[in-house]
Design an enzyme around this catalytic site. Sequence first.
Site, mmCIF file in Angstrom:
data_model
loop_
_atom_site.group_PDB
_atom_site.id
_atom_site.type_symbol
_atom_site.label_atom_id
_atom_site.label_comp_id
_atom_site.label_asym_id
_atom_site.label_seq_id
_atom_site.Cartn_x
_atom_site.Cartn_y
_atom_site.Cartn_z
ATOM 1 N N LYS A 139 0.867 -1.181 0.000
ATOM 2 C CA LYS A 139 0.000 0.000 0.000
ATOM 3 C C LYS A 139 0.894 1.218 0.000
ATOM 4 O O LYS A 139 2.034 1.160 0.454
ATOM 5 C CB LYS A 139 -0.855 0.022 1.275
ATOM 6 C CG LYS A 139 -2.107 0.850 1.137
ATOM 7 C CD LYS A 139 -3.230 0.020 0.561
ATOM 8 C CE LYS A 139 -4.479 0.803 0.355
ATOM 9 N NZ LYS A 139 -5.621 -0.086 0.085
ATOM 10 N N ASP A 179 -7.004 4.320 -4.184
ATOM 11 C CA ASP A 179 -7.659 4.165 -2.881
ATOM 12 C C ASP A 179 -8.290 5.538 -2.636
ATOM 13 O O ASP A 179 -8.565 6.272 -3.604
ATOM 14 C CB ASP A 179 -6.623 3.780 -1.798
ATOM 15 C CG ASP A 179 -7.273 3.248 -0.516
ATOM 16 O OD1 ASP A 179 -7.689 2.087 -0.498
ATOM 17 O OD2 ASP A 179 -7.386 4.008 0.469
HETATM 18 N N1 GLU Z 1 -7.357 0.175 -2.582
HETATM 19 C C1 GLU Z 1 -8.118 -0.996 -2.879
HETATM 20 C C2 GLU Z 1 -8.148 -1.911 -1.672
HETATM 21 O O1 GLU Z 1 -8.188 -1.424 -0.557
HETATM 22 C C3 GLU Z 1 -7.719 -1.675 -4.185
HETATM 23 C C4 GLU Z 1 -6.282 -2.001 -4.347
HETATM 24 C C5 GLU Z 1 -5.921 -2.536 -5.742
HETATM 25 O O2 GLU Z 1 -6.778 -2.651 -6.609
HETATM 26 O O3 GLU Z 1 -4.736 -2.843 -5.908
HETATM 27 O O4 GLU Z 1 -8.188 -3.103 -1.757
#
Ligand code: GLU
Length: 459
Positions: A139, A179
């Site tokens: 992340k 996100d």
């Molecule tokens: N931010 C999204 C999550 O919390 C998606 C992340 C992604 O698609 O890599 O899962």
Amino acid sequence: MMATQPRATQHEGLSTMLEPVYAEVLRRNPGEPEFHQAVCEVLETLAPVLAARPEFIDAKLIERICEPERQIIFRVPWTDDSGTVHINRGFRVEFNSALGPFKGGLRFHPSVNLGIVKFLAFEQTFKNALTGMNIGGGKGGSDFDPKGRSDAEIMRFCQSFMTELYRHLGEHTDVPAGDIGVSSREIGFLFGQYRRITNRWEAGVLTGKGLDWGGSQARTQATGYGSVLFTAEMLKASGEDLHGQQVVVSGSGNVAIYSIEKAQQLGANVLTCSDSGGYVVDDKGIDIDLLKQVKENERGRVSDYAERRGSSARYVAGGSVWDVPCDVALPSATQNELDADAASTLVRNGVKAVAEGANMPTTPEGVRVFRQAGVAFGPGKAANAGGVATSALEMQQNAGREIWSFEQAEDRLAQIMRAIHDSCYRTAERYGAPGDYVAGANIAGFERVAEAMAAQGLI
Ligand code: GLU
């Protein structure tokens, strides 16, 4: 919804064997309450697996799983439209790549700090494992506040951010997506800068791309759609469905909008949405086209929605959306937005199912209230995994240079959500906690990551 202030996580259920592991996490990551909370919540459920698999203890799998593989912190300088220089901080926590390249979104929000990114990357590792696909957990993000910024300012910020981040990325290395505060506009600017620096049109390096340049159908909808599909599966397990249910949704971003859309498609009546200023109750049910117009096209507030909607909708400034009586609650805004008091109110009002569209929106005390009351509770790492699962489908299409139809992508999403539900449900039963989706999700996610790590040696 405003996130409530994080507090030091009290742990009621840590086994004596895991106490020192958690103590070490606290010592090594001071001042990161959200990360402590996320770790504690997983460790509390792992004792039965460790009893069954002592080899995981000898290999120090838990200690290894709590320590990120790599953490990157960098400076992001940029100029606003008046020529003033700003300095933000950028982060990428590459938590675990045992199952595949680091995968997870980027969050641009003033609350972002290392502890928040670390908790999100930790959660992502288990979530991604639950999808059954080959994606590891990561992340990133920045404390940059996109609110009120022009497109040109957003572009300059994204270009500066990617000018450092690009060296850490690659379709087989680390694949970010969106996100909070990062949607297709930002992904476009980030992709453009990556392409310019590397001289490679490497579609698989980012997901959430535009449909004309490597994006997947249904990726925009996937997190919200998936969370409602997961809710439908939980209701089905107790002989019910979403038809005619009263649903309360928090948030008004991507996850909330597409949760509302799918819940309505399945016959539910969605009463609410919210933002950091307050919430809207709409007795006729949220008008999804108007909400999209206000939020996606105009980047407005839910108060603007209420003003334009007419007499069926009223705007409540401040307050808690969880005061609105409902059968199903879908917290889809941000971490720690639903505390024990809110959970008690929901239980008193007869809530049957809760699914977390956001990441860790329910406090540990709130989760306890739901579990004790026997409410079906779908934790974020299972309920909101549809977004990242569809990102993996986007990577699959990119690798094969394929373009799927909306129906194809949505069918796969529905299959994946069913499989995640069944895996959590069966795992909970197998470990003597029937109906406990928190234990089921944590154990099923942990087992997959731990098996892969054990097989790959001490790395
Ligand atoms: N931010 C999204 C999550 O919390 C998606 C992340 C992604 O698609 O890599 O899962």
